[in-house]
Write an enzyme that holds these catalytic residues in place. Structure first.
Site, PDB file in Angstrom:
ATOM      1  N   PRO A 260      51.896  79.238   7.122  1.00 51.51           N
ATOM      2  CG  PRO A 260      53.424  79.859   8.772  1.00 51.51           C
ATOM      3  CD  PRO A 260      52.525  80.413   7.724  1.00 51.51           C
TER       4      PRO A 260
ATOM      5  N   GLY B 285      49.338  74.986  11.135  1.00 50.31           N
ATOM      6  CA  GLY B 285      49.560  74.738  12.563  1.00 50.31           C
ATOM      7  C   GLY B 285      50.491  75.762  13.184  1.00 50.31           C
TER       8      GLY B 285
ATOM      9  N   GLY C 260      49.433  78.925  14.149  1.00 50.13           N
ATOM     10  CA  GLY C 260      48.706  79.949  14.902  1.00 50.13           C
ATOM     11  C   GLY C 260      48.345  81.147  14.043  1.00 50.13           C
TER      12      GLY C 260
ATOM     13  N   GLY D 280      46.000  80.991  11.475  1.00 45.57           N
ATOM     14  CA  GLY D 280      44.669  80.849  10.880  1.00 45.57           C
ATOM     15  C   GLY D 280      44.670  80.199   9.514  1.00 45.57           C
ATOM     16  CB  SER D 281      46.956  77.853   7.730  1.00 43.94           C
ATOM     17  OG  SER D 281      46.782  76.633   8.381  1.00 43.94           O
ATOM     18  CB  SER D 282      42.218  75.570   9.269  1.00 41.18           C
ATOM     19  OG  SER D 282      42.006  76.307  10.443  1.00 41.18           O
ATOM     20  CB  ALA D 283      39.970  80.424   9.199  1.00 43.09           C
ATOM     21  CB  ALA D 284      43.602  81.594   5.397  1.00 38.26           C
TER      22      ALA D 284
ATOM     23  CG  ASP E 235      41.585  81.648  13.802  1.00 35.71           C
ATOM     24  OD1 ASP E 235      41.764  82.453  14.718  1.00 35.71           O
ATOM     25  OD2 ASP E 235      42.294  80.645  13.622  1.00 35.71           O
TER      26      ASP E 235
END
Ligand code: PMV
Length: 335
Positions: free
Chosen positions: A106, A108, A110, A112-116, A157
């Site tokens: 998901p 936003g 919490g 770590g989607s952006s780093a993943a 992250d």
């Protein structure tokens, strides 16, 4: 996964990255206190690079309904900026590639989607080039993409996602792989509210600037909890972890990063018999985690859904050291 053309040239290459959860120490970690994070392997981002595409220089992320054209510099979305940075770090600006991205993490939340996302794109493009990077190198490169999203990320992250192991993290030092003596199970509940990390981190920064003494005391109390948690994980006294989670949550709440929906889920998990529960990641929305014994998993899952949790996930963090009993048996045999 890899497909080979009749000519022998590789056509598609995939790169994956998993989600993460911060067990202890979020926010305080930005102020150079230690934190503990674990990988959540069930949730993954997959990037598939095609080196012989019909339409080069395009990234398509169907499940989040995004399409980024590399040459369109007017596109200043986070995804476009991350893509441009990763491609330029690898010097692939002039090569024909296209990327298809699928993510189960998901945004936003919490987790770590952006780093993943950045890690999966980087791993796939690097594999397409036949280049290998160490986890430390991947972490370092992904940290630069995190700076595009978050301004002043701690780096936790990118570190846990690059290593895919439980870590002890302290800004400015090498992350340490944490010894987990006994496996433990977490139930994660999603509030369904999107919460941009950058905004929550900025609001903590305002609070800290207004009242540094108060915030420094809170950060020190969190640091003490994180150190105790490490000790407990290394000794396998999992039952003692729940109380520390509750204490960490209360300190986060006193910093103003909890919310009605998070409180509802945390309370519901505790009432259903979780050993402890706390928000995870930036807070305000996103996810919470609850520590559970096997016999309480179903009850806690149901309680979270009844408390209007949008989704739940159960994950077990495995032990990564030999159990003490085996070790002593071996020592005994040797002796
Ligand atoms: O919400 P997430 O998954 O991006 O985690 C943020 C963790 C913080 O400690 C709040 C920020 C940081 O950079 O460490």
């Amino acid at each position: 996964m890899e497909e080979t053309l009749a000519t022998g040239t590789r056509r598609t290459v995939t790169g994956e990255a998993c989600a993460k959860a911060i067990l202890f120490g979020e926010h305080a970690v930005v102020y150079h206190r230690p934190a503990i994070a674990v990988p959540i392997r069930q949730l993954k981002v997959t990037a598939t690079v095609n080196l012989d595409p019909d339409e080069p220089g395009v990234l398509v992320a169907t499940d989040i309904n995004r399409r980024v054209v590399f040459s369109d510099e007017e596109n200043q979305t986070s995804l476009a900026r991350v893509l441009r940075l990763v491609v330029s770090m690898l010097g692939m600006e002039d090569l024909p590639w296209s990327i298809e991205l699928t993510s189960r993490i998901p945004i936003g939340g919490g987790m770590g989607s952006s780093a993943a996302v950045a890690t999966a794109i980087l791993r796939a493009l690097a594999a397409a080039l036949g280049r290998e990077f160490t986890p430390a190198e991947i972490s370092e490169m992904v940290y630069r993409t995190e700076q595009l999203y978050h301004g002043s990320p701690s780096g936790i992250d990118n570190a846990v996602i690059a290593l895919e192991k439980p870590i002890w993290f302290l800004y400015g030092t090498e992350p340490e792989i944490l010894k987990v003596q006994r496996p433990f199970t977490l139930v994660l509940g999603h509030t369904g509210r999107h919460s941009p990390t950058r905004e929550v981190v900025a609001s903590v920064r305002y609070g800290w600037r207004d009242n540094p003494e108060r915030y420094e005391v809170i950060f020190d109390e969190i640091a003490s909890i994180v150190r105790q948690a490490r000790h407990i994980l290394e000794r396998g006294q999992i039952e003692r972890l729940g109380d520390l989670m509750d204490k960490n949550h209360n300190l986060l709440k006193s910093m103003g990063v909890s919310s009605g929906p998070l409180e509802r889920l945390v309370q519901a998990a505790r009432n259903a018999g979780a050993l402890g529960a706390k928000l995870t990641g930036a807070g305000r929305g996103g996810m919470m985690i609850a520590l559970v014994t096997q016999d309480r998993i179903e009850a806690v899952k149901n309680a979270l859904l009844s408390a209007r949790g949008k989704s739940v996930l159960v994950t077990t963090i495995g032990a990564n050291v030999e159990p003490r009993s085996n070790r002593s048996a071996r020592l005994h045999r040797r002796g």
